[in-house]
Design an enzyme around this catalytic site. Structure first.
Site, PDB file in Angstrom:
ATOM      1  N   HIS A  32      26.936  17.916  52.601  1.00 32.74           N
ATOM      2  CA  HIS A  32      25.391  17.465  54.271  1.00 32.74           C
ATOM      3  C   HIS A  32      24.204  18.607  53.545  1.00 32.74           C
ATOM      4  O   HIS A  32      23.350  18.060  53.252  1.00 32.74           O
ATOM      5  CB  HIS A  32      26.529  17.652  55.289  1.00 32.74           C
ATOM      6  CG  HIS A  32      27.811  17.522  55.643  1.00 32.74           C
ATOM      7  ND1 HIS A  32      27.650  15.828  56.038  1.00 32.74           N
ATOM      8  CD2 HIS A  32      28.951  17.498  55.487  1.00 32.74           C
ATOM      9  CE1 HIS A  32      28.495  15.320  56.260  1.00 32.74           C
ATOM     10  NE2 HIS A  32      29.404  16.295  55.870  1.00 32.74           N
TER      11      HIS A  32
HETATM   12  O1  RIB Z   1      28.811  17.471  60.181  1.00 28.68           O
HETATM   13  C1  RIB Z   1      28.583  18.335  59.393  1.00 28.68           C
HETATM   14  C2  RIB Z   1      27.792  19.640  58.783  1.00 28.68           C
HETATM   15  O2  RIB Z   1      28.941  20.218  59.983  1.00 28.68           O
HETATM   16  C3  RIB Z   1      27.161  20.443  58.508  1.00 28.68           C
HETATM   17  O3  RIB Z   1      26.002  21.290  58.360  1.00 28.68           O
HETATM   18  C4  RIB Z   1      28.869  20.915  58.020  1.00 28.68           C
HETATM   19  O4  RIB Z   1      28.276  22.170  57.232  1.00 28.68           O
HETATM   20  C5  RIB Z   1      29.416  21.117  59.905  1.00 28.68           C
HETATM   21  O5  RIB Z   1      28.884  22.610  60.177  1.00 28.68           O
END
Ligand code: RIB
Ligand code: CA
Length: 313
Positions: free
Chosen positions: A242
């Site tokens: 992500h």
């Molecule tokens: O949904 C993904 C996000 O949530 C990313 O930033 C991960 O690190 C969590 O914080």
């Protein structure tokens, strides 16, 4: 001239990879500071982890601040089930030696934006938006001084990951996300619609391990820990990655494709709390307040990530 950025983050293994990617790119990015926020795990661990990552990159010059310890209204929801009890399970990184800055992270964000020439600082948000929203509420004048907010968060075509409707970063503090989406600053969103295309397959993780440097080994250990939950949940060839998409967008924006449209945050219904309601087909006349990315070039992303990690110790 490198782009000045502040990274707001809840490390988190994927946050850590994003921070490393940014610190490995001094020609393009000047990381002014890193601000921790409560999210994946509690604020103490997140701030500690941010310091560990800065030291892993041997960038002891980058100051780390602690911001807000809980969302604006709702009780904190964390994700130890994904990230482990410390939030950075996987590698065995030494306790940090650099100090945590004494100034509150929200005040650091305000002061830095108010002192700098308007339009010269980009906020890169990798966690819940509590710090950014609190800064906007405490000093509304920062809104027109922010060059761009580039955030990992939200989901629309790919639906949610912490609930069927909401992505984690937005779900943890939907009121904060609502404040940010309405602030008027230019916003670019890297949602699950993109990050679910950016999968850390075994070959891609092997290429990172084969770099042979400390950072490559640490990133491999991080991602092979944090991927477990998503591999079991989704059954894909690799777990989605992500937060580094935020940094990749700054370094190579043509890796991503999306459109300028209205994004509104659900803050009323418990059923869809935290949903990023994205008017991608412009069916409303609502203000187009964000560039919502929908596609990402996974091969190009991993080439960039691996090349940048190779530059680190
Ligand atoms: O949904 C993904 C996000 O949530 C990313 O930033 C991960 O690190 C969590 O914080
Ligand atoms: Ca994060």
């Amino acid at each position: 001239m490198p782009r000045k950025i502040i990274i707001d983050t809840d490390p988190g293994q994927d946050d850590a990879v994003a921070i490393l990617m940014a610190l490995a790119s001094p020609e393009e990015l000047e990381v002014l500071g890193i601000v921790a926020v409560a999210g994946n795990v509690g604020l103490h661990h997140n701030a500690n982890n941010a310091r560990k990552v800065v030291e892993l990159a041997c960038r002891h010059d980058v100051p780390v601040y602690a911001g807000c310890a809980r969302p604006m209204r709702r009780a904190l929801v964390t994700a130890e089930h994904v990230h482990g009890d410390t939030g950075l399970n996987g590698p065995d990184l030494p306790a940090p030696t650099i100090p945590l800055q004494s100034q509150h992270g929200v005040d650091y964000i305000i002061d830095t934006l108010m002192r700098a020439e308007a339009g010269t600082i980009t906020l890169c948000t990798l966690g819940p938006l509590t710090n950014i929203a609190m800064a906007l509420i405490k000093e509304p004048r920062i809104a027109e001084r922010i060059a761009e907010i580039v955030m990992m968060g939200g989901a629309y075509f790919e639906v949610g990951n912490i609930t069927p409707a909401a992505e984690f970063n937005i779900y943890v503090d939907p009121e904060a996300a609502d404040v940010v989406m309405r602030c008027g600053a230019p916003i670019t969103i890297l949602p699950l619609d993109v990050t679910h295309q950016i999968q850390s397959t075994p070959d891609r993780l092997a290429a990172i391990l084969n770099l042979g440097n400390k950072s490559g080994q640490a990133v491999h250990a991080m991602l092979t820990f944090s991927e477990t939950f998503d591999l079991q949940k989704y059954g894909w060839a690799g777990a989605p990655l992500h937060d580094p998409t935020v940094i990749a967008y700054l370094l190579q924006p043509d890796l991503f494709e999306g459109r300028h449209c209205n994004v509104t945050i659900e803050t009323a219904s418990e059923l869809t709390m935290g949903m990023t309601v994205t008017d991608y087909w412009h069916v409303t006349g609502k203000i187009r307040n964000a560039t919502y990315m929908r596609h990402g070039d996974a091969d190009g992303f991993y080439r960039l990530l691996t090349e940048r990690l190779a530059r680190l110790p």
